[in-house]
Write an enzyme that holds these catalytic residues in place. Structure first.
Site, short mmCIF file in Angstrom:
data_model
loop_
_atom_site.label_atom_id
_atom_site.label_comp_id
_atom_site.label_asym_id
_atom_site.label_seq_id
_atom_site.Cartn_x
_atom_site.Cartn_y
_atom_site.Cartn_z
N HIS A 35 6.30 2.33 2.78
CA HIS A 35 6.32 0.89 2.50
C HIS A 35 4.98 0.50 1.89
O HIS A 35 4.02 0.21 2.60
CB HIS A 35 6.60 0.12 3.80
CG HIS A 35 6.72 -1.36 3.63
ND1 HIS A 35 7.28 -2.18 4.59
CD2 HIS A 35 6.33 -2.19 2.63
CE1 HIS A 35 7.24 -3.44 4.18
NE2 HIS A 35 6.65 -3.47 3.00
N HIS A 37 3.72 -1.56 -1.82
CA HIS A 37 4.03 -2.18 -3.11
C HIS A 37 2.92 -1.79 -4.07
O HIS A 37 1.75 -2.12 -3.82
CB HIS A 37 4.09 -3.70 -2.97
CG HIS A 37 5.08 -4.16 -1.94
ND1 HIS A 37 6.34 -4.58 -2.26
CD2 HIS A 37 4.99 -4.22 -0.58
CE1 HIS A 37 6.99 -4.92 -1.16
NE2 HIS A 37 6.19 -4.71 -0.12
N HIS A 215 13.43 -5.58 2.84
CA HIS A 215 12.56 -6.29 3.78
C HIS A 215 13.45 -7.21 4.62
O HIS A 215 14.29 -7.95 4.07
CB HIS A 215 11.56 -7.17 3.03
CG HIS A 215 10.41 -6.42 2.42
ND1 HIS A 215 10.57 -5.34 1.59
CD2 HIS A 215 9.06 -6.61 2.53
CE1 HIS A 215 9.37 -4.89 1.22
NE2 HIS A 215 8.44 -5.64 1.77
N GLU A 218 10.48 -9.83 8.74
CA GLU A 218 9.00 -9.91 8.64
C GLU A 218 8.62 -11.30 9.17
O GLU A 218 8.01 -11.41 10.23
CB GLU A 218 8.56 -9.74 7.17
CG GLU A 218 7.05 -9.87 6.97
CD GLU A 218 6.62 -9.76 5.50
OE1 GLU A 218 7.49 -9.86 4.61
OE2 GLU A 218 5.40 -9.59 5.25
N ASP A 296 1.73 -1.58 3.15
CA ASP A 296 2.30 -2.76 2.49
C ASP A 296 1.57 -3.09 1.18
O ASP A 296 2.04 -2.74 0.11
CB ASP A 296 2.33 -3.96 3.45
CG ASP A 296 3.41 -4.99 3.10
OD1 ASP A 296 4.20 -4.74 2.17
OD2 ASP A 296 3.47 -6.04 3.78
N ASP A 297 0.45 -3.79 1.27
CA ASP A 297 -0.34 -4.19 0.09
C ASP A 297 -1.81 -3.92 0.41
O ASP A 297 -2.57 -4.85 0.73
CB ASP A 297 -0.12 -5.68 -0.21
CG ASP A 297 1.34 -5.97 -0.50
OD1 ASP A 297 1.81 -5.64 -1.59
OD2 ASP A 297 2.03 -6.49 0.40
N1 ADE Z 1 5.84 -8.19 -1.71
C1 ADE Z 1 4.67 -7.58 -1.52
N2 ADE Z 1 4.37 -7.57 -0.22
C2 ADE Z 1 5.37 -8.19 0.43
C3 ADE Z 1 5.63 -8.50 1.78
N3 ADE Z 1 4.79 -8.18 2.75
N4 ADE Z 1 6.76 -9.16 2.08
C4 ADE Z 1 7.60 -9.51 1.12
N5 ADE Z 1 7.40 -9.25 -0.17
C5 ADE Z 1 6.29 -8.58 -0.51
ZN ZN Z 2 6.40 -5.17 1.87
#
Ligand code: ADE
Ligand code: ZN
Length: 365
Positions: A35, A37, A215, A218, A296-297
């Site tokens: 996971h 992006h 997703h 969350e 995630d990011d």
């Molecule tokens: N796009 C990038 N990160 C995300 C996240 N945590 N939740 C939803 N969309 C995303």
């Molecule tokens: Zn994500």
């Protein structure tokens, strides 16, 4: 159908691994990241370098000013900045450079397999061709395999704040590049955009033999996890941390070993949890769910995958056996052939056996 979870090699002496050595154990262990992006791996320095290369005007004067804006209050406050950051990506080489930077960083974290999300609509809406996005990312994945032996694949995500028609157009546009991605996912603003909004595009993707993830849970309610499973028929849930509010859902996720790709530092930075010590990763793991740890990011949330492991273990008191379980789960949940998966788990067992032996030897007076 469902295979039993992997069990650790009985020769691993988990008790020999002291808490002081946990960060070293976590950093060195082989793992999969499921996971992440790719647009969320754009570090501020690279955003500025690409902005200069492509003559794109940014609404921030400096790297420091951009970083200072990374004070998020919820998912939407992050997404606004994340989409602005992606505006510097124009050419195939930009996508390649972004992906290579992440892949190199993943190798440093002993990631041996990574399944990478990308958001084509963020780019095609700005006039960037689908081919530019996919071929740039795909070339980086091929080079990372050749250079570092890192296994990777791409998962195309639909933006859920846009319409299903837009997602259907996107799938159609990506079809000539079908061999360059293995699955589809669903991301962006969750609340108000339930999975069932995308039932047709997921059906079409399934008919094309694509793997399915979404997703869910969350910020959104457990009901979104149920519909991701029952309507979209996804194989993994991204995040899914809200499942602990629904005992019947927890029981189902455990029984079916539906993987959850959890991202603790993301949950902290987006205020899904008030502090890392209150994260429910350990609770989900103890309940028998196939939970995994992911970044995630990473450029926005203050850490790559190893930072997620090390900081969450420090805050919640997880132990060496749970470290093994989380890494084994990451391989169990990955979209690789069974023999490849077995090979990764064998590598994990060898690593833990040797680490425990060296810990026992160090403990000798
Ligand atoms: N796009 C990038 N990160 C995300 C996240 N945590 N939740 C939803 N969309 C995303
Ligand atoms: Zn994500």
């Amino acid at each position: 159908m469902t295979q039993p979870p992997f069990q650790p090699d009985p020769l691993i002496d988990f008790g020999a691994i002291t808490p002081e050595r946990l960060p070293e154990l976590l950093r060195g262990m082989p793992k999969a990241e499921l996971h992440m992006h790719i647009e969320g791996s754009l570090e501020p320095e690279l955003i500025f370098a690409l902005a200069q290369r492509n003559k794109v005007q940014l609404p921030y004067d400096s790297v420091e000013a951009l970083r200072a804006a990374y004070a998020f209050t919820d998912l939407q406050s992050f997404l606004d900045i994340y989409y602005a950051g992606a505006s510097v990506l124009l050419h195939e080489q930009d996508f390649y450079d972004m992906a290579m930077a992440y892949l190199q960083r993943a190798v440093a974290d002993n990631v041996v397999r990574t399944e990478i999300f990308f958001d084509p609509q963020t780019h095609t809406a700005r006039g960037v061709a689908m081919e530019t996005v996919i071929l740039g990312l795909s070339r980086a994945c091929a080079d990372a395999q050749a250079k570092w032996g890192l296994g990777s694949d791409l998962i195309l995500c639909f933006l859920r704040h846009l319409s299903e028609d837009d997602a259907l157009d996107t799938l159609r546009e990506a079809t000539p590049y079908r061999s360059h991605f293995i699955g589809v996912g669903l991301d962006s603003s969750e609340v108000g955009h339930p999975p069932e909004k995308f039932s047709e595009v997921f059906l079409r993707a399934r008919e094309r033999g694509l793997r399915l993830v979404a997703h869910a849970g969350e910020e959104g309610p457990p009901a979104y996890i149920w519909s991701a499973l029952d309507v979209l028929r996804v194989e993994r849930i991204d995040h899914g941390v809200q499942s602990s509010r629904d005992p019947a859902l927890m029981a189902r996720l455990a029984k079916e070993r539906v993987p959850l790709t959890v991202c603790p530092l993301s949950n902290l930075k987006l205020c899904v949890v008030p502090d890392l010590g209150q994260h429910n990763l350990g609770q989900l793991l103890d309940a028998g769910l196939c939970v995994t740890v992911n970044s995630d990011d990473p450029a926005y949330f203050g850490g790559y995958v190893n930072d997620n492991y090390v900081q969450t273990f420090a805050a919640t008191g997880l132990d060496a056996r749970q470290a093994w379980q989380l890494a084994a789960n990451s391989f169990e949940a990955s979209f690789v052939e069974p023999e490849v998966r077995q090979g990764y788990v064998a590598q994990l067992d060898t690593y833990f056996r040797q680490f425990a032996e060296s810990s026992a030897a160090q403990a000798q007076p």
